[in-house]
Design an enzyme around this catalytic site. Sequence first.
Site, PDB file in Angstrom:
ATOM      1  N   LYS A  35       0.846  -1.202   0.000  1.00 38.25           N
ATOM      2  CA  LYS A  35       0.000   0.000   0.000  1.00 38.25           C
ATOM      3  C   LYS A  35       0.878   1.248   0.000  1.00 38.25           C
ATOM      4  O   LYS A  35       2.065   1.176   0.355  1.00 38.25           O
ATOM      5  CB  LYS A  35      -0.912  -0.033   1.232  1.00 38.25           C
ATOM      6  CG  LYS A  35      -0.159  -0.069   2.562  1.00 38.25           C
ATOM      7  CD  LYS A  35      -1.037  -0.559   3.702  1.00 38.25           C
ATOM      8  CE  LYS A  35      -0.291  -0.519   5.018  1.00 38.25           C
ATOM      9  NZ  LYS A  35      -1.020  -1.206   6.108  1.00 38.25           N
ATOM     10  N   ARG A 133     -10.749  -0.068  14.662  1.00 38.52           N
ATOM     11  CA  ARG A 133     -10.772   0.603  13.358  1.00 38.52           C
ATOM     12  C   ARG A 133     -11.834  -0.063  12.478  1.00 38.52           C
ATOM     13  O   ARG A 133     -12.942   0.423  12.396  1.00 38.52           O
ATOM     14  CB  ARG A 133      -9.378   0.532  12.739  1.00 38.52           C
ATOM     15  CG  ARG A 133      -9.189   1.351  11.495  1.00 38.52           C
ATOM     16  CD  ARG A 133      -7.735   1.474  11.092  1.00 38.52           C
ATOM     17  NE  ARG A 133      -7.100   0.199  10.752  1.00 38.52           N
ATOM     18  CZ  ARG A 133      -5.839   0.066  10.364  1.00 38.52           C
ATOM     19  NH1 ARG A 133      -5.064   1.127  10.255  1.00 38.52           N
ATOM     20  NH2 ARG A 133      -5.331  -1.111  10.086  1.00 38.52           N
ATOM     21  N   HIS A 161      -6.006  -7.297  13.735  1.00 40.65           N
ATOM     22  CA  HIS A 161      -4.863  -6.369  13.643  1.00 40.65           C
ATOM     23  C   HIS A 161      -4.466  -5.925  15.050  1.00 40.65           C
ATOM     24  O   HIS A 161      -5.324  -5.749  15.921  1.00 40.65           O
ATOM     25  CB  HIS A 161      -5.261  -5.171  12.785  1.00 40.65           C
ATOM     26  CG  HIS A 161      -4.093  -4.337  12.325  1.00 40.65           C
ATOM     27  ND1 HIS A 161      -2.952  -4.874  11.779  1.00 40.65           N
ATOM     28  CD2 HIS A 161      -3.914  -2.989  12.314  1.00 40.65           C
ATOM     29  CE1 HIS A 161      -2.111  -3.884  11.460  1.00 40.65           C
ATOM     30  NE2 HIS A 161      -2.669  -2.747  11.775  1.00 40.65           N
ATOM     31  N   ARG A 220       1.773 -10.779   8.149  1.00 43.66           N
ATOM     32  CA  ARG A 220       1.609  -9.612   7.271  1.00 43.66           C
ATOM     33  C   ARG A 220       2.672  -8.553   7.593  1.00 43.66           C
ATOM     34  O   ARG A 220       2.364  -7.480   8.104  1.00 43.66           O
ATOM     35  CB  ARG A 220       0.213  -8.996   7.447  1.00 43.66           C
ATOM     36  CG  ARG A 220      -0.967  -9.922   7.201  1.00 43.66           C
ATOM     37  CD  ARG A 220      -2.279  -9.134   7.126  1.00 43.66           C
ATOM     38  NE  ARG A 220      -2.508  -8.288   8.275  1.00 43.66           N
ATOM     39  CZ  ARG A 220      -3.205  -8.633   9.368  1.00 43.66           C
ATOM     40  NH1 ARG A 220      -3.784  -9.814   9.444  1.00 43.66           N
ATOM     41  NH2 ARG A 220      -3.334  -7.791  10.361  1.00 43.66           N
ATOM     42  N   TYR A 266      15.147  31.426   4.205  1.00 44.36           N
ATOM     43  CA  TYR A 266      13.914  32.130   4.580  1.00 44.36           C
ATOM     44  C   TYR A 266      13.824  32.299   6.100  1.00 44.36           C
ATOM     45  O   TYR A 266      14.168  31.390   6.856  1.00 44.36           O
ATOM     46  CB  TYR A 266      12.693  31.312   4.150  1.00 44.36           C
ATOM     47  CG  TYR A 266      12.484  31.235   2.668  1.00 44.36           C
ATOM     48  CD1 TYR A 266      12.223  32.380   1.909  1.00 44.36           C
ATOM     49  CD2 TYR A 266      12.519  30.002   2.020  1.00 44.36           C
ATOM     50  CE1 TYR A 266      12.002  32.288   0.544  1.00 44.36           C
ATOM     51  CE2 TYR A 266      12.304  29.905   0.655  1.00 44.36           C
ATOM     52  CZ  TYR A 266      12.039  31.049  -0.082  1.00 44.36           C
ATOM     53  OH  TYR A 266      11.824  30.950  -1.419  1.00 44.36           O
ATOM     54  N   CYS A 313      13.890  24.750   2.223  1.00 42.20           N
ATOM     55  CA  CYS A 313      12.996  25.364   1.230  1.00 42.20           C
ATOM     56  C   CYS A 313      12.231  24.257   0.508  1.00 42.20           C
ATOM     57  O   CYS A 313      12.416  23.076   0.776  1.00 42.20           O
ATOM     58  CB  CYS A 313      13.804  26.165   0.213  1.00 42.20           C
ATOM     59  SG  CYS A 313      14.989  27.313   0.942  1.00 42.20           S
ATOM     60  N   ASP A 315      12.569  23.256  -2.567  1.00 44.77           N
ATOM     61  CA  ASP A 315      13.382  22.464  -3.497  1.00 44.77           C
ATOM     62  C   ASP A 315      14.857  22.401  -3.127  1.00 44.77           C
ATOM     63  O   ASP A 315      15.632  21.746  -3.823  1.00 44.77           O
ATOM     64  CB  ASP A 315      13.277  23.069  -4.904  1.00 44.77           C
ATOM     65  CG  ASP A 315      11.842  23.351  -5.284  1.00 44.77           C
ATOM     66  OD1 ASP A 315      11.038  22.408  -5.247  1.00 44.77           O
ATOM     67  OD2 ASP A 315      11.517  24.522  -5.559  1.00 44.77           O
TER      68      ASP A 315
HETATM   69  C1  LIG Z   1      -0.294  -1.921   6.999  1.00 44.03           C
HETATM   70  C2  LIG Z   1      -0.835  -3.139   7.636  1.00 44.03           C
HETATM   71  C3  LIG Z   1       0.027  -4.174   8.037  1.00 44.03           C
HETATM   72  C4  LIG Z   1       1.532  -4.017   8.061  1.00 44.03           C
HETATM   73  O1  LIG Z   1       1.870  -3.254   9.195  1.00 44.03           O
HETATM   74  P1  LIG Z   1       3.409  -3.019   9.617  1.00 44.03           P
HETATM   75  O2  LIG Z   1       3.310  -2.338  10.926  1.00 44.03           O
HETATM   76  O3  LIG Z   1       3.984  -2.139   8.557  1.00 44.03           O
HETATM   77  O4  LIG Z   1       4.043  -4.343   9.659  1.00 44.03           O
HETATM   78  C5  LIG Z   1      -0.538  -5.356   8.468  1.00 44.03           C
HETATM   79  N1  LIG Z   1      -1.875  -5.496   8.554  1.00 44.03           N
HETATM   80  C6  LIG Z   1      -2.737  -4.503   8.225  1.00 44.03           C
HETATM   81  C7  LIG Z   1      -4.196  -4.710   8.357  1.00 44.03           C
HETATM   82  C8  LIG Z   1      -2.244  -3.290   7.769  1.00 44.03           C
HETATM   83  O5  LIG Z   1      -3.085  -2.304   7.470  1.00 44.03           O
END
Ligand SMILES: *Cc1c(COP(=O)(O)O)cnc(C)c1O
Length: 371
Positions: A35, A133, A161, A220, A266, A313, A315
Site C-alpha cells: 500500500k 478501526r 490487527h 503480514r 527564509y 525550502c 526544493d
Molecule cells: C499496513 C498493515 C500491516 C503491516 O503493518 P506493519 O506495521 O507495517 O508491519 C498489516 N496489517 C494490516 C491490516 C495493515 O493495514
Amino acid sequence: MHPTRAIIHLGNLAHNIEEIRRLVGAHRRICVPVKADAYGHGAIRIARELLAEGVSHLAVATVSEAAALRAADITAPILLLGLVIPEEYPLLVQTGCEAFVADKDQIAGLALQAKQMNTSLAVHLKIDTGMGRIGCVPQEAPSLARYILDSGLSLAGVATHLPVADSAKPQDIDFTHAQIKRFTDAVTSIRDAGIDPGIVHAANSGGILQYPESWLDMVRPGIIVYGYPSDPSSLTGHTIELKPVMKLETRVVHMKKVQKGTSISYGRTWTAERDTVIATLPVGYGDGLARSLSNRLTVRIAETDYPIVGRICMDQCMIDVGPEPAVRRWDTAVIFGPGHGADALARMIDTIPYEITCSIAPRVPRVYVTE
Ligand SMILES: *Cc1c(COP(=O)(O)O)cnc(C)c1O
C-alpha cells in the site's frame, strides 16, 4: 537524471524477507502490504521482487492500488485491507482482490456485485479485537462467517490487527496477549460452527518480532520488509537483522564562503557564528524532506555528518560544511539509508519511519539496484 533520488536496494529487500522467513518458518505464508506505493518504494517493482522471493500474498489499501498491480500483470492474491464505498465494488470484483469484510451490508453488496458480474469472490472476515478501526466484534464472527457462505462468497481467511505489538511496555504486552486470545477464541467459535475459516492471520511487523503465537497461518509484515526498525534487537528475544531498503541521496550543487554574521534561508533562522562554507543541496520539502527538520537534521557526506542550517525550502536546503571543507562540489550527500537509518530522523519530528519513506514525493526518481 535529477541528483535527488531514492535508491532502492533490492538486495536488502530480499535479505529482510529471508530474515522474516527464517524467523516464522518456511511453511508459513507471507502477505506483504504494498500500500501507499509500497511505503514509498514503488509498488509494482517491489511487488514483483517480493513474489520472486516467494511471498504468497500482497496487500493494498485501495481498489485503485489493486487495479494498478493487475494492470502490471500481477496475478498473485491481493488482500484489500481498507473498506471501500459501493461505487468501487465493480472494480473490486473485476480485480478479484480479497476484501476485508466486517458487516452484513458490505457482504451482501459484494455478493450481489459478484453475481451480477457472473463471477466468484473470496473475502476475509476482519475481527476487531482491540484496534477499534474496522472489524466485527468477536461474538459476531461465526454468524458473519455463515452469512458470507450463505451469500455465495467464499471465506478465504479470518484476520485481526494488533495496535501495540511493536511496544515493549508491560501494559501493551498484556493487551496484545489478550487480543491474540480473543482472536483465536473467535476462530475456534467459527470452526465450532462447522465453518472452515481459511487462512488465519494476525501478525504485523510488531507481532512477528514479539509474538510467535500471533504467526498462525500467515504473517503480514510491512515496515520490517522495508528495513525498519533498523535495530530491532531492543524488541526481540531473538536476533533478526533488518536493512533499510531506501536510500535518499542528493548532490552538492553549489558552495560558497560566507562571513561570520551571514544569515541563511527564509526567515533568517540561522546565522553563521564564524566564517564558514555553505553548501546547497537540491532537495527540500517538495521532495518529502520535512520542513520541520530545519536546523535539526544532519546529512552524511563520505562518513561525516553536516548540519542543515536555516529553513529547508521547497526544493533546496543548505548545510554548513565548515571553514576548511573536505566536501567538494558534486559530492553525494545521504539523507538516510542503509547504515544511516531514518529512525533518528523520524524521532526528531515525532513520527515513525513509515511516514518518512511514504512522504518521499513522486518527483523523486526511484532507482532500483540489486545490492
Ligand atoms: C499496513 C498493515 C500491516 C503491516 O503493518 P506493519 O506495521 O507495517 O508491519 C498489516 N496489517 C494490516 C491490516 C495493515 O493495514
